[in-house]
Design a protein around this motif. Structure first.
Motif, PDB file in Angstrom:
ATOM      1  N   ASN A   4      -0.435  -2.255  21.682  1.00  0.00           N
ATOM      2  CA  ASN A   4       1.183  -2.865  21.173  1.00  0.00           C
ATOM      3  C   ASN A   4       2.234  -4.284  21.933  1.00  0.00           C
ATOM      4  O   ASN A   4       2.683  -4.441  22.383  1.00  0.00           O
ATOM      5  N   THR A   5       0.871  -4.929  22.829  1.00  0.00           N
ATOM      6  CA  THR A   5       1.987  -5.186  23.785  1.00  0.00           C
ATOM      7  C   THR A   5       1.638  -7.147  22.692  1.00  0.00           C
ATOM      8  O   THR A   5       0.247  -7.379  22.639  1.00  0.00           O
ATOM      9  N   ASP A   6       1.798  -7.747  23.162  1.00  0.00           N
ATOM     10  CA  ASP A   6       2.083  -8.658  22.739  1.00  0.00           C
ATOM     11  C   ASP A   6       0.599 -10.251  23.219  1.00  0.00           C
ATOM     12  O   ASP A   6      -0.305 -10.712  21.273  1.00  0.00           O
ATOM     13  N   ARG A  17      -3.140 -14.270  13.782  1.00  0.00           N
ATOM     14  CA  ARG A  17      -3.852 -15.011  12.644  1.00  0.00           C
ATOM     15  C   ARG A  17      -3.799 -16.441  12.940  1.00  0.00           C
ATOM     16  O   ARG A  17      -2.860 -17.277  14.251  1.00  0.00           O
ATOM     17  N   ARG A  18      -4.724 -16.863  12.977  1.00  0.00           N
ATOM     18  CA  ARG A  18      -5.125 -18.348  13.779  1.00  0.00           C
ATOM     19  C   ARG A  18      -5.967 -18.888  12.181  1.00  0.00           C
ATOM     20  O   ARG A  18      -7.296 -18.760  12.112  1.00  0.00           O
ATOM     21  N   LEU A  19      -5.720 -19.848  11.476  1.00  0.00           N
ATOM     22  CA  LEU A  19      -6.214 -21.025  10.626  1.00  0.00           C
ATOM     23  C   LEU A  19      -6.492 -21.988  11.401  1.00  0.00           C
ATOM     24  O   LEU A  19      -5.876 -23.298  11.771  1.00  0.00           O
ATOM     25  N   VAL A  20      -8.302 -22.186  11.846  1.00  0.00           N
ATOM     26  CA  VAL A  20      -8.711 -23.590  11.680  1.00  0.00           C
ATOM     27  C   VAL A  20      -9.293 -24.635  10.657  1.00  0.00           C
ATOM     28  O   VAL A  20      -9.669 -26.024  10.915  1.00  0.00           O
ATOM     29  N   THR A  21      -9.547 -23.676   9.512  1.00  0.00           N
ATOM     30  CA  THR A  21      -9.847 -25.261   8.604  1.00  0.00           C
ATOM     31  C   THR A  21      -8.821 -23.782   7.803  1.00  0.00           C
ATOM     32  O   THR A  21      -8.557 -23.050   7.454  1.00  0.00           O
ATOM     33  N   ALA A  22      -9.272 -24.925   6.178  1.00  0.00           N
ATOM     34  CA  ALA A  22      -8.720 -23.945   5.008  1.00  0.00           C
ATOM     35  C   ALA A  22      -9.533 -22.880   4.467  1.00  0.00           C
ATOM     36  O   ALA A  22     -10.574 -22.628   5.260  1.00  0.00           O
ATOM     37  N   ILE A 352       4.421   1.924  10.932  1.00  0.00           N
ATOM     38  CA  ILE A 352       4.023   1.250  10.103  1.00  0.00           C
ATOM     39  C   ILE A 352       4.951   1.462   9.498  1.00  0.00           C
ATOM     40  O   ILE A 352       5.457   0.395   8.686  1.00  0.00           O
ATOM     41  N   GLU A 353       5.132   2.458   8.198  1.00  0.00           N
ATOM     42  CA  GLU A 353       5.339   2.260   7.720  1.00  0.00           C
ATOM     43  C   GLU A 353       6.816   2.141   7.274  1.00  0.00           C
ATOM     44  O   GLU A 353       7.997   1.694   7.110  1.00  0.00           O
ATOM     45  N   GLU A 354       7.845   2.329   8.756  1.00  0.00           N
ATOM     46  CA  GLU A 354       9.193   2.721   9.082  1.00  0.00           C
ATOM     47  C   GLU A 354       9.429   0.923   9.587  1.00  0.00           C
ATOM     48  O   GLU A 354      10.426   0.036   8.597  1.00  0.00           O
ATOM     49  N   ILE A 355       8.124   0.297   9.547  1.00  0.00           N
ATOM     50  CA  ILE A 355       8.174  -1.051   9.837  1.00  0.00           C
ATOM     51  C   ILE A 355       7.956  -2.116   8.398  1.00  0.00           C
ATOM     52  O   ILE A 355       9.148  -2.872   7.864  1.00  0.00           O
ATOM     53  N   MET A 356       6.865  -1.171   7.639  1.00  0.00           N
ATOM     54  CA  MET A 356       7.080  -2.132   6.425  1.00  0.00           C
ATOM     55  C   MET A 356       8.158  -2.096   5.375  1.00  0.00           C
ATOM     56  O   MET A 356       8.632  -2.591   4.664  1.00  0.00           O
ATOM     57  N   LYS A 357       8.516  -0.664   5.058  1.00  0.00           N
ATOM     58  CA  LYS A 357       9.697  -0.536   3.600  1.00  0.00           C
ATOM     59  C   LYS A 357      10.817  -1.161   4.339  1.00  0.00           C
ATOM     60  O   LYS A 357      11.128  -2.311   3.117  1.00  0.00           O
ATOM     61  N   PRO A 358      11.257  -1.653   5.333  1.00  0.00           N
ATOM     62  CA  PRO A 358      12.662  -1.814   4.867  1.00  0.00           C
ATOM     63  C   PRO A 358      12.748  -3.683   4.832  1.00  0.00           C
ATOM     64  O   PRO A 358      13.411  -4.455   3.498  1.00  0.00           O
ATOM     65  N   ARG A 359      11.107  -4.022   5.445  1.00  0.00           N
ATOM     66  CA  ARG A 359      11.079  -5.643   5.312  1.00  0.00           C
ATOM     67  C   ARG A 359      10.646  -6.040   3.537  1.00  0.00           C
ATOM     68  O   ARG A 359      10.916  -6.676   2.530  1.00  0.00           O
ATOM     69  N   LEU A 360      10.156  -4.550   3.165  1.00  0.00           N
ATOM     70  CA  LEU A 360       8.899  -4.952   1.818  1.00  0.00           C
ATOM     71  C   LEU A 360      10.624  -4.351   0.345  1.00  0.00           C
ATOM     72  O   LEU A 360      10.573  -5.711   0.094  1.00  0.00           O
ATOM     73  N   GLU A 431       2.075  -4.551  17.101  1.00  0.00           N
ATOM     74  CA  GLU A 431       3.500  -4.865  15.562  1.00  0.00           C
ATOM     75  C   GLU A 431       3.832  -5.711  15.642  1.00  0.00           C
ATOM     76  O   GLU A 431       3.849  -6.778  15.005  1.00  0.00           O
ATOM     77  N   HIS A 432       3.166  -6.642  15.850  1.00  0.00           N
ATOM     78  CA  HIS A 432       3.923  -8.423  16.355  1.00  0.00           C
ATOM     79  C   HIS A 432       2.454  -9.203  15.037  1.00  0.00           C
ATOM     80  O   HIS A 432       3.393  -9.743  14.301  1.00  0.00           O
ATOM     81  N   LEU A 433       1.715  -8.678  15.055  1.00  0.00           N
ATOM     82  CA  LEU A 433       0.695  -8.638  14.063  1.00  0.00           C
ATOM     83  C   LEU A 433       1.373  -8.251  12.520  1.00  0.00           C
ATOM     84  O   LEU A 433       0.952  -8.743  11.649  1.00  0.00           O
ATOM     85  N   LEU A 434       1.899  -7.320  12.654  1.00  0.00           N
ATOM     86  CA  LEU A 434       1.946  -6.330  11.893  1.00  0.00           C
ATOM     87  C   LEU A 434       3.074  -7.489  11.365  1.00  0.00           C
ATOM     88  O   LEU A 434       3.563  -7.106   9.898  1.00  0.00           O
ATOM     89  N   GLU A 435       4.200  -7.695  11.196  1.00  0.00           N
ATOM     90  CA  GLU A 435       5.364  -8.392  11.437  1.00  0.00           C
ATOM     91  C   GLU A 435       4.733 -10.142  10.992  1.00  0.00           C
ATOM     92  O   GLU A 435       5.465 -10.255  10.314  1.00  0.00           O
ATOM     93  N   ASP A 436       4.094 -10.875  11.842  1.00  0.00           N
ATOM     94  CA  ASP A 436       3.823 -11.718  11.136  1.00  0.00           C
ATOM     95  C   ASP A 436       3.020 -11.283  10.062  1.00  0.00           C
ATOM     96  O   ASP A 436       3.560 -12.535   9.282  1.00  0.00           O
ATOM     97  N   ALA A 437       2.217 -10.165   9.532  1.00  0.00           N
ATOM     98  CA  ALA A 437       1.910 -10.542   8.580  1.00  0.00           C
ATOM     99  C   ALA A 437       2.825 -10.532   7.635  1.00  0.00           C
ATOM    100  O   ALA A 437       2.869 -11.195   6.120  1.00  0.00           O
ATOM    101  N   LEU A 438       3.876  -9.954   7.605  1.00  0.00           N
ATOM    102  CA  LEU A 438       4.640  -9.496   5.846  1.00  0.00           C
ATOM    103  C   LEU A 438       5.793 -11.044   6.616  1.00  0.00           C
ATOM    104  O   LEU A 438       6.253 -10.831   5.232  1.00  0.00           O
TER     105      LEU A 438
END
Ligand SMILES: *Cc1c(COP(=O)(O)O)cnc(C)c1O
Length: 450
Positions: A4-6, A17-22, A352-360, A431-438
């Motif tokens: 869980n370090t960045d 998360r890195r998009l270089v094409t469609a 993960i549940e603690e992070i996801m449920k409030p944001r959802l 966690e930073h990735l989970l937050e980005d996904a949310l």
């Protein structure tokens, strides 16, 4: 490697998360054309992209896009893709030998996996296990074992249940399209009972169980029932958590009536819900438990584990299969279990549940299309309805899922009505990735409902 370090790397892959094409990019599109020409149209795919490398919480495609993996290949790579413990043990095993067939000449890995299953599954009674390749095969074998033990035939399953795609497990699965459409006739002696679905039926667990038990008694007869097979949390059905008390009442009924109670933990097992098995949340002790998916970090392995007297009631040679408990898959399972224990992945699932449920919950409040947020641990789903109604909205669900894909987040849909967005991140997801996904998920909800 610290958790869980960045800037953490997993197996050489930056967790970003890195998009270089469609999505899909040109190389995936070229492969998609070859796929269409070479592969049966009957094999579906959620995203039209092709992966070359995956680790931790990301999958990287042929065009160099790095997507956040909120699906884990359907709850399989719970320890993270290409987990080091799994990879090292698999490589070592592949170098030693790849197969003997356990039914011909035996090896220790099979024994070790069964010992681990007997130790980790609920209950401290004496247990035995047997290994197979797929979840469906485990479910089929649990039914075989229950029938031999009870000398009865009827199998009880539940609405919204999913148990696989073989003939017997299609019969046991509730939803017709796409799983069963046109594939009948199905295996006989399978009876479907109403599930506890708190946000839909408004019943307590005891009430829902009494209803199902009354129907079993009237329509089948307890003395004819070999097994009750149920997912402690429905997976493909849309992460339906039954009301408290429903599962314990079914276990009691099974115990009182000589019925083998089978928990199908193929999707819920192995730390996914914040416990080793979802049965533990209500303290139930299944007679048999089926496992697969998260058991072996991506290699095909499944198991039936249960009471010694039930498992040992089958005649020698009655259970097995050429590849069941393949040594490479066993090595992967031992690596996965070691990683789960060493990294306390149950605690990670809870986090993960603690992070996801409030944001959802915030997304639900902002958009008004989410009628239910449910699940446990890293098995979380939202149910999507047409605003202000209780009408399932599969179209909106698909639109949001597709928009998430286009923005580099792999999400899955589910549910009998196709209106559930479900999340099954690897338990090692930083966690930073989970937050980005949310954040991406939130944006797609807002745009789709604007
Ligand atoms: C996926 C699943 C199965 C079937 O597993 P396969 O490996 O696809 O055969 C059975 N039961 C449950 C609960 C599942 O989620």
């Amino acid at each position: 490697m610290t958790a869980n370090t960045d800037h953490e790397m997993f197996n050489g892959l930056v967790q970003e998360r890195r998009l270089v094409t469609a999505i899909p990019g040109p190389k995936s599109q070229a492969l998609q054309a070859r796929r269409t020409a070479a592969i049966s149209a009957g094999v579906g795919a959620t995203l039209p992209i092709f992966i070359t490398k995956a680790a931790g919480g990301v999958v990287v495609d042929v065009d160099g896009n790095s997507l956040i993996d909120m699906g884990s290949g359907i709850a399989v790579t719970s320890v993270g893709n290409s987990n080091k413990e799994v990879v090292d043990r698999v490589v070592e095993q592949v170098n030693n030998f790849t197969h003997t067939c356990f039914m011909v000449t035996q090896y220790e890995g099979y024994v070790e996996v069964c010992e681990a299953l007997n130790r980790l599954t609920p209950g401290d009674h004496e247990k035995r296990s047997a290994l197979f390749n797929t979840g469906a095969e485990a479910v089929e074998n649990a039914v075989k074992i229950a029938r031999v033990y009870t000398k009865r035939q009827a199998v009880v399953v539940f609405e919204h249940g999913y148990h696989g795609r073989t003939n017997l497990t299609m019969a046991m699965t509730a939803k017709v399209a796409p799983y069963k459409q046109g594939f009948g006739p199905f295996a006989p002696e399978v009876y479907r009972m109403p599930l506890s679905y708190p946000s839909h039926d408004g019943l307590s667990g005891a009430e829902a169980a009494a209803h199902a038990i009354s129907r079993m008694n009237k329509e089948i007869g307890a003395e004819n029932i070999a097994a009750i097979v149920i997912e402690p949390i429905q997976g493909e059905g849309g992460f339906i958590v039954p009301a408290e008390g429903f599962l314990p009442a079914l276990v009691k009924y099974s115990n009182d009536s000589g019925i083998v109670f089978v928990a199908d933990e193929v999707q819920t097992g192995f730390c996914r819900t914040g416990n080793w098995f979802a049965s533990e949340h209500e303290g139930i002790i299944p007679d048999l438990i089926t496992t697969a998916k998260g058991i072996a970090g991506g290699l095909p392995l499944s198991a039936v584990t249960g009471r010694a007297e039930i498992m040992d009631s089958v005649h020698a040679g009655g259970l097995g299969g050429t590849y069941g408990g393949n040594p490479v898959a066993c090595a992967a399972a031992l690596g996965s279990i070691a990683a789960m224990e060493a990294e306390d992945l149950n605690a990670k699932a809870v986090r993960i549940e603690e992070i996801m449920k409030p944001r959802l919950a915030q997304i639900a409040a902002d958009t008004g299309v989410i009628s239910d947020i449910r699940g446990r641990g890293a098995m979380i789903a939202v149910e999507i309805m047409k605003k202000g109604t209780d009408e399932p909205d599969a179209e909106m669900t698909n639109k949001i899922a597709k928009a998430c894909h286009a923005n580099g987040v792999v999400v899955l849909t589910a549910g009998t009505y196709g209106n559930v967005l479900r999340f099954l991140p690897p338990l090692v997801m930083p966690e930073h990735l989970l937050e980005d996904a949310l954040t991406i998920i939130e944006q797609q909800f807002k745009e789709a409902t604007a």
